[in-house]
Design an enzyme around this catalytic site. Structure first.
Site, PDB file in Angstrom:
ATOM      1  N   CYS A   2     -18.316  35.972  68.222  1.00  0.00           N
ATOM      2  CA  CYS A   2     -19.402  36.379  69.005  1.00  0.00           C
ATOM      3  C   CYS A   2     -19.361  38.126  69.261  1.00  0.00           C
ATOM      4  CB  CYS A   2     -19.404  35.792  70.424  1.00  0.00           C
ATOM      5  SG  CYS A   2     -19.427  34.067  70.395  1.00  0.00           S
ATOM      6  N   ARG A  27     -19.732  40.119  61.640  1.00  0.00           N
ATOM      7  CA  ARG A  27     -18.725  39.390  62.195  1.00  0.00           C
ATOM      8  C   ARG A  27     -19.283  37.900  62.015  1.00  0.00           C
ATOM      9  NH1 ARG A  27     -16.006  41.771  66.511  1.00  0.00           N
ATOM     10  NH2 ARG A  27     -15.794  39.970  67.825  1.00  0.00           N
ATOM     11  N   TRP A  79     -21.490  32.847  67.961  1.00  0.00           N
ATOM     12  CA  TRP A  79     -21.021  31.974  66.859  1.00  0.00           C
ATOM     13  C   TRP A  79     -20.723  30.666  67.475  1.00  0.00           C
ATOM     14  CZ3 TRP A  79     -16.210  30.011  65.247  1.00  0.00           C
ATOM     15  CH2 TRP A  79     -16.229  29.696  63.652  1.00  0.00           C
ATOM     16  N   ASN A 105     -17.900  36.668  75.580  1.00  0.00           N
ATOM     17  CA  ASN A 105     -17.076  36.212  74.311  1.00  0.00           C
ATOM     18  C   ASN A 105     -15.739  35.460  75.097  1.00  0.00           C
ATOM     19  OD1 ASN A 105     -19.052  37.426  72.677  1.00  0.00           O
ATOM     20  ND2 ASN A 105     -17.559  39.104  71.995  1.00  0.00           N
ATOM     21  N   GLY A 106     -15.329  34.550  74.208  1.00  0.00           N
ATOM     22  CA  GLY A 106     -14.160  33.753  74.605  1.00  0.00           C
ATOM     23  C   GLY A 106     -14.481  32.425  74.951  1.00  0.00           C
ATOM     24  N   GLU A 486      -0.702  27.407  47.494  1.00  0.00           N
ATOM     25  CA  GLU A 486      -1.669  28.374  48.295  1.00  0.00           C
ATOM     26  C   GLU A 486      -1.227  29.736  47.827  1.00  0.00           C
ATOM     27  OE1 GLU A 486      -4.399  27.924  49.545  1.00  0.00           O
ATOM     28  OE2 GLU A 486      -4.637  29.782  50.829  1.00  0.00           O
ATOM     29  N   LYS A 490      -3.773  32.420  46.166  1.00  0.00           N
ATOM     30  CA  LYS A 490      -4.061  33.543  46.796  1.00  0.00           C
ATOM     31  C   LYS A 490      -3.785  34.785  45.725  1.00  0.00           C
ATOM     32  CE  LYS A 490      -6.041  32.710  49.547  1.00  0.00           C
ATOM     33  NZ  LYS A 490      -6.173  31.396  49.908  1.00  0.00           N
ATOM     34  N   GLU A 493      -6.449  34.499  42.868  1.00  0.00           N
ATOM     35  CA  GLU A 493      -8.026  34.727  43.032  1.00  0.00           C
ATOM     36  C   GLU A 493      -8.253  36.112  43.446  1.00  0.00           C
ATOM     37  OE1 GLU A 493      -9.810  32.745  46.290  1.00  0.00           O
ATOM     38  OE2 GLU A 493      -8.050  32.671  47.344  1.00  0.00           O
ATOM     39  N   HIS A 509      10.784  21.035  34.081  1.00  0.00           N
ATOM     40  CA  HIS A 509      10.251  20.092  33.325  1.00  0.00           C
ATOM     41  C   HIS A 509       9.373  20.501  32.245  1.00  0.00           C
ATOM     42  CE1 HIS A 509      12.491  16.753  35.159  1.00  0.00           C
ATOM     43  NE2 HIS A 509      12.214  17.393  36.450  1.00  0.00           N
ATOM     44  N   LYS A 608     -17.898  32.362  48.827  1.00  0.00           N
ATOM     45  CA  LYS A 608     -17.350  31.910  49.843  1.00  0.00           C
ATOM     46  C   LYS A 608     -17.642  30.443  50.359  1.00  0.00           C
ATOM     47  CE  LYS A 608     -14.885  32.531  53.488  1.00  0.00           C
ATOM     48  NZ  LYS A 608     -13.314  32.328  53.281  1.00  0.00           N
TER      49      LYS A 608
END
Ligand code: M6R
Length: 613
Positions: A2, A27, A79, A105-106, A486, A490, A493, A509, A608
């Protein structure tokens, strides 16, 4: 996340507020609203969707002179967290009398209890939000002095807030306060601008006051008076912003990815807050909507997801089997649907998706629903399709993730999976003491991550030595195996270096044939079960000329000596250690990509949200 804007000065407030909201659009948000004082009344305009829609609505519904004559107001981009992104849930929210407007916000953690109390006193609520409860609470505390009313209300609140409050009786001032959610006040020439981040202020001034936690300020066009919540004056210096609008959108970071890596301690705190019960040694995840009995009767957990979310699921597999003593499996969502999987009513299918819109994951959800499984979601975006279609699940509360390369979503996904496993475990074999210990470990995650993020510069220096690589291998065992996957994802990409993640034992192996003099091998070798065997695999790689970057536990110098370079992570529970470890790998990949001059936030060929199969 937010965004807040407040204005008081000589210009027409609506246009200033809308321009400020536009500066906060980066944001991510799903509805917007503003309130101004006109003719001693608070008037509000709200709209789901973009700021442009809000602007159109205000322009079509409000008289033109309001845009010129109203010189104070507050505005917000929301948001969604509590309730879907509807007009009713958008901010500003009004108190019961309609004289006081609030943007926030929060998260007000005790809003349910406050709401029940206020309803008992006759308050009626129009939204699902915690913010409207706070607006009513301020109204309830209002005895003619807005500042005092806000102080009194905030004393009753548990959780986090950055707020701006407007009152029709006091059009010459805006009250703003913070605890855990940033507020910055721009000190202009005959005008003041309040915002949740500086990008909304830059068009007006470079001179700002940052509020600290538990500060509350009375802001007029010519003054800013800061006090604490007990009404004691505090001194906050005026600082120079010293950066331009573009930099401000990224909070001063060069890329959104770096910003999001650095945000992780805060995001993780948001994901964990209020969800651990230390007395019972369990997790409180009401969104799962399951009774202890239903959980105890489950036969199996099946996790589906794609990409980074799939890797988080693989860590979850270890957590469910280890902590909850329940059989767990992870499936690529794309495969799940076409494989005609054997799934039934005693299986819990957990779909993991940051966006909640990934087509393959959505298709897997629909298939699992068809087969009568107990389906839940673990999404970041509130109100997303997967979250809606599953109806049950747990939100990450990581805030909008803008960089295509997922970082904070992964760590929050793992943190939530650990809490889910803890909750299931307590219904099975975990004792209260074991549960309490694990809850304490989970609670420390934000701090552990903070300690890794603080090593960014050291990691950059190490990364510089590997930035020319053509290939790289990431190896790990146990829960560190998915972290190796992962880490490799990263790196590939965003830097376009060919990178592979392997179980440390698998290298010999086949893939070990690819090692050459100087090939980087990133070994996840912190001090958890399997460390010594991983070290053996490291030696095999060294013997073939590989250069080793070790992720090792603080103080484990014996292991560090086996590495060409070492990045240290704090000692913690083996499953918890996956989180600081991946943060080190995120920084490693980021710095390499940056050194190589890559387009970090929007890598080539990637989107995304992948909404096609
Ligand atoms: O929104 P989702 O979590 O469902 O997205 C799944 C993948 O597309 C995503 O994790 C992707 O792998 C990331 N961009 C990787 O950083």
């Amino acid at each position: 996340m937010c965004g807040i804007v407040g204005y008081i000065g000589k210009a027409g407030a609506p246009a200033v507020l809308i321009n400020g909201l536009k500066r906060l659009e980066y944001r991510g948000y799903d509805s917007a609203g503003l309130a101004v004082i006109d003719d001693e009344r608070v008037v509000v305009a709200k709209s789901p969707g973009k700021v442009a829609a809000l602007s159109d609505r205000a322009r079509s519904e409000w008289p033109e002179e309001r845009f010129e004559t109203c010189t104070s107001g507050i505005a917000h981009t929301r948001w969604a967290t509590h309730g879907p992104p509807t007009e009713a849930n958008a901010h500003p929210h009004l108190d019961g009398s309609g004289d006081i407007a609030l943007v926030h916000n929060g998260i007000i953690e005790n809003y349910r209890a406050l709401r029940a109390r206020l309803e008992g006193k006759g308050h009626h609520f129009e939204s699902d939000t915690d913010t409207e409860v706070l607006a009513h609470l301020i109204g309830e505390c209002d005895k003619g002095d807005l500042f005092q009313a806000v102080c009194d209300a905030l004393h009753q609140v548990e959780g986090t807030f950055g707020i701006a409050v407007l009152c029709s009786r006091e059009p010459e001032r805006v009250i703003t306060a913070r605890r855990g959610s940033p507020i910055v006040i721009g000190v202009g020439d005959g005008e003041s601008i309040i915002a949740s981040d500086a990008s909304a202020i830059l068009a007006h001034t470079q001179r700002v006051i940052y509020l600290d936690d538990n500060d509350i300020a009375i802001v007029t066009a010519d003054s800013v008076e800061v006090r604490d919540l007990n009404n004691i004056p505090v001194t906050r210096e005026i600082a120079e912003l010293g950066f331009d609008a573009e930099a401000a959108e990224k909070g001063g970071y060069e890329h959104f990815m770096l910003k999001e890596i650095h945000e992780q301690p805060e995001c993780l705190a948001n994901a964990i807050r209020g969800r651990l019960d230390f007395d019972l040694g369990t997790a409180v995840l009401s969104g799962m909507g399951t009774s202890p009995r239903e959980l105890a009767e489950l036969d199996r957990v099946v996790i589906v997801g794609c990409g980074t979310s799939l890797h988080a699921g693989l860590v979850g597999e270890y957590a469910f089997e280890d902590l909850a003593d329940i059989h767990a499996e992870v499936e690529q969502a794309a495969e799940f649907r076409y494989r005609n999987p054997i799934i039934g009513s005693r299986d819990m299918v957990i779909s993991i998706s940051q966006s909640g819109e990934t087509a393959d994951t959505l298709a897997a959800v629909r298939e699992a629903v068809q087969k009568g499984a107990f389906v839940m979601s673990l999404c970041n975006v509130v109100g997303s399709t997967i979250a809606r279609e599953t109806g049950r699940g747990v939100y990450l509360h990581a805030g909008p993730e803008i960089s295509v390369a997922s970082t904070k979503a992964f760590t929050c996904q793992v943190a939530v999976l650990l809490m889910m496993a803890l909750k299931l475990g307590r219904g099975r074999r975990f004792s209260r003491e074991q549960g309490m210990r694990l809850a304490r470990e989970i609670e420390t995650i934000p701090e552990l991550v903070e300690r890794v993020v603080a090593q960014s510069e050291k990691i950059r220096k190490i990364a510089a030595d590997y930035a020319d690589a053509e290939h790289a291998f990431f190896i790990g065992r146990g829960p560190m195996y998915p972290v190796a996957l992962e880490g490799a994802l990263k790196l590939k990409e965003i830097s376009y270096i060919h990178a592979e993640g392997y179980h440390a034992a698998e290298l010999k192996h086949g893939p070990i044939a690819l090692l050459e003099q100087g090939t980087p091998v990133i070994a996840l070798a912190c001090d958890i079960p399997g460390r010594d065997k991983t070290l053996g695999n490291v030696e095999e790689c060294r013997a073939r000329g590989a250069r080793i970057v070790g992720i090792v536990s603080e103080g484990d110098f014996e292991v560090a000596e086996c590495m060409d370079d070492a990045i240290y992570i704090p000692r913690c529970h083996p499953l918890v250690a996956t989180i600081p470890t991946v943060v080190a790998l995120q920084l490693f990949a980021y710095h390499i990509a940056n050194i190589r001059g890559c387009e970090i936030d929007q890598p080539r060929n990637l989107a995304k949200s992948v909404t096609v199969e």
